[in-house]
Design a protein around this motif. Sequence first.
Motif: not given
Length: 295
Positions: A127-128, A133-137, A288-292
């Motif tokens: 989700l993060v 991605i939404a911020v970038v988009t 988000g990568i860190g959480l995954i």
Amino acid sequence: MTLTALGLVLTASLAHALWNAAAKTVSGHGYTFVFAYQLISALLLLPIGITILAQRPELLGWPLLGVAVVSGLLHIAYSVTLQTGYDRADLGIVYPVARGTGPVLTILIALAVLGERPGWAGVAGGLVIIAGIAVVTVPGPAAAGIPDRRERRRPLLTGLFWGGLTGAFIAGYTLWDHHVVTTTEYPPLVYFAVSTAFNAIVMAPRALRRPADLRAVAVGNKRAVAVVAVLSPLAYILVLIAMQQAQVSLIAPLRETSIIIGMLLAWWLFHERDLGRRLTGAAIVITGIGLIALA
């Protein structure tokens, strides 16, 4: 998720962003361009796939062809849709929307249909990443230097449409290919080699009826064809191998880290704006990568 799987997906993300930047340089001749790089990819992969099959002849048969055909059709739809989007809208819109829509649909289906339970860290990380991605988009108030709101909206809506459609095909082939590589004994390289060869054969009749387009691509886009033909299968084979080591609901969002590299390339190569916003999105995605990784 193991560090090996994490490394495979992040390496694939870099290769994916680079080949998409190369594909964006091609204007027009989208179908023929896709056929050209699919053909070159097949010629590169088939000798390796045949060598593996010679050592494991029990894998050869109609079941392998059947699953590869389904994958091939999904990848053809994805490739042609993506290239059409690049021909009609900005990389900075089509790429993040496509890469954002794909994992959202994949995660929802994996949770609802496949019964995967990646844990709170995996779900939160996905989700993060999607939030980043939404911020970038989301475009800034003067996106692409166009002051008129209606004029800004037109390319945005075009990019959203083609990006969203591409994302739907991404979800389709991700789920199907994950099913194949985790429930069968087919090595990812063999499976993808057969699928890519099928793509080239199916696309050939229409492409060969356009000799002018073939000449134009061969002369004007040969570098882009070579880059995509090598990096596209490399990126996806790495993802297929990672799928054998981790849940698809974790792999799908993690591989979309390529969007950060893609946005930086869009700013650098195609002079698209809002670098600060894109770097903010990058920081969110890294979180988000860190959480995954904890999952």
